[in-house]
Design an enzyme around this catalytic site. Sequence first.
Site, short mmCIF file in Angstrom:
data_model
loop_
_atom_site.label_atom_id
_atom_site.label_comp_id
_atom_site.label_asym_id
_atom_site.label_seq_id
_atom_site.Cartn_x
_atom_site.Cartn_y
_atom_site.Cartn_z
N HIS A 24 -2.09 -4.13 5.24
CA HIS A 24 -1.76 -3.68 6.59
C HIS A 24 -3.00 -3.30 7.38
O HIS A 24 -4.08 -3.08 6.82
CB HIS A 24 -0.79 -2.49 6.53
CG HIS A 24 -1.41 -1.26 5.93
ND1 HIS A 24 -1.98 -0.26 6.68
CD2 HIS A 24 -1.54 -0.87 4.64
CE1 HIS A 24 -2.43 0.69 5.89
NE2 HIS A 24 -2.18 0.34 4.64
N CYS A 39 0.84 -1.19 0.00
CA CYS A 39 0.00 0.00 0.00
C CYS A 39 0.88 1.25 0.00
O CYS A 39 2.00 1.24 0.50
CB CYS A 39 -0.90 -0.02 1.24
SG CYS A 39 -2.07 1.36 1.33
N ASP A 75 0.47 3.70 1.80
CA ASP A 75 0.42 4.25 3.15
C ASP A 75 1.82 4.57 3.67
O ASP A 75 2.73 3.73 3.59
CB ASP A 75 -0.27 3.24 4.08
CG ASP A 75 -0.69 3.83 5.41
OD1 ASP A 75 0.21 4.26 6.16
OD2 ASP A 75 -1.90 3.87 5.70
N ARG A 77 2.97 4.67 6.53
CA ARG A 77 3.40 3.89 7.68
C ARG A 77 3.96 2.53 7.31
O ARG A 77 4.48 1.80 8.15
CB ARG A 77 2.22 3.72 8.65
CG ARG A 77 1.66 5.02 9.19
CD ARG A 77 0.29 4.81 9.82
NE ARG A 77 -0.70 4.38 8.84
CZ ARG A 77 -1.96 4.07 9.14
NH1 ARG A 77 -2.36 4.13 10.40
NH2 ARG A 77 -2.80 3.69 8.18
N CYS A 105 -6.07 0.20 7.18
CA CYS A 105 -5.87 0.64 5.80
C CYS A 105 -7.00 1.58 5.38
O CYS A 105 -8.17 1.19 5.36
CB CYS A 105 -5.82 -0.57 4.86
SG CYS A 105 -5.62 -0.13 3.11
#
Length: 205
Positions: free
Chosen positions: A99, A38, A40, A42, A102
């Site tokens: 993750h 992803c 993302d 993080r 999400c």
Amino acid sequence: MSIIEGAIRFMHTGFNEHKELFNELKQAQNPHTLFIGCSDSRVVPTLITQTLPGELFVVRNVANIVPKYRLKDEFLATTSAIAYAIIALNVENIVVCGHSNCGGCEAIWHPKKLENMPSVANWLRQLDDVKHEIQNSDAPLEERAWLTERLCILQSLENLRTFPQVKEREEKGELKLFGWHYIIETGEVFSYKNGEFILLNKEQK
């Protein structure tokens, strides 16, 4: 630290830590793994896998979605990257890593949040089957987030196998596929095996 300060620090200190490695990599790359994750902020693939530059070929998008294989007269970023990793780079592994928490997976349950992001809404339509499966199940509401994330991972693994080269190389034992669910707050990685996600261990190589 700003991104400019970070880049300057890398040039003066971080680069020197792997200077010899970067010199070896200057002409070509030979990654062993395609990591599909992803976008993302993080989720940091090299941090999660503890790998060095040159080891991972990374594809990232909203909700780590792998579309079904297709050939069309359009710009196919994820599809093209997967094809390049398999055919040109001959990777040995493909990891699809979803993750916890999400935002992309959660957004399919709140379409109004995507009204000003039509391109994102259209991209996430690929999870319609995941959404319908959960809606037709007896899953408790509090489990919906993790279930969405994990079914998204499984759907992406299925879609990977629609790529001719993936299916062929996997059947020959030349390519391994992994589905991971990374938990941000604990650092745990669950890997899909034998019909369930289990905490990653040394036996799952």
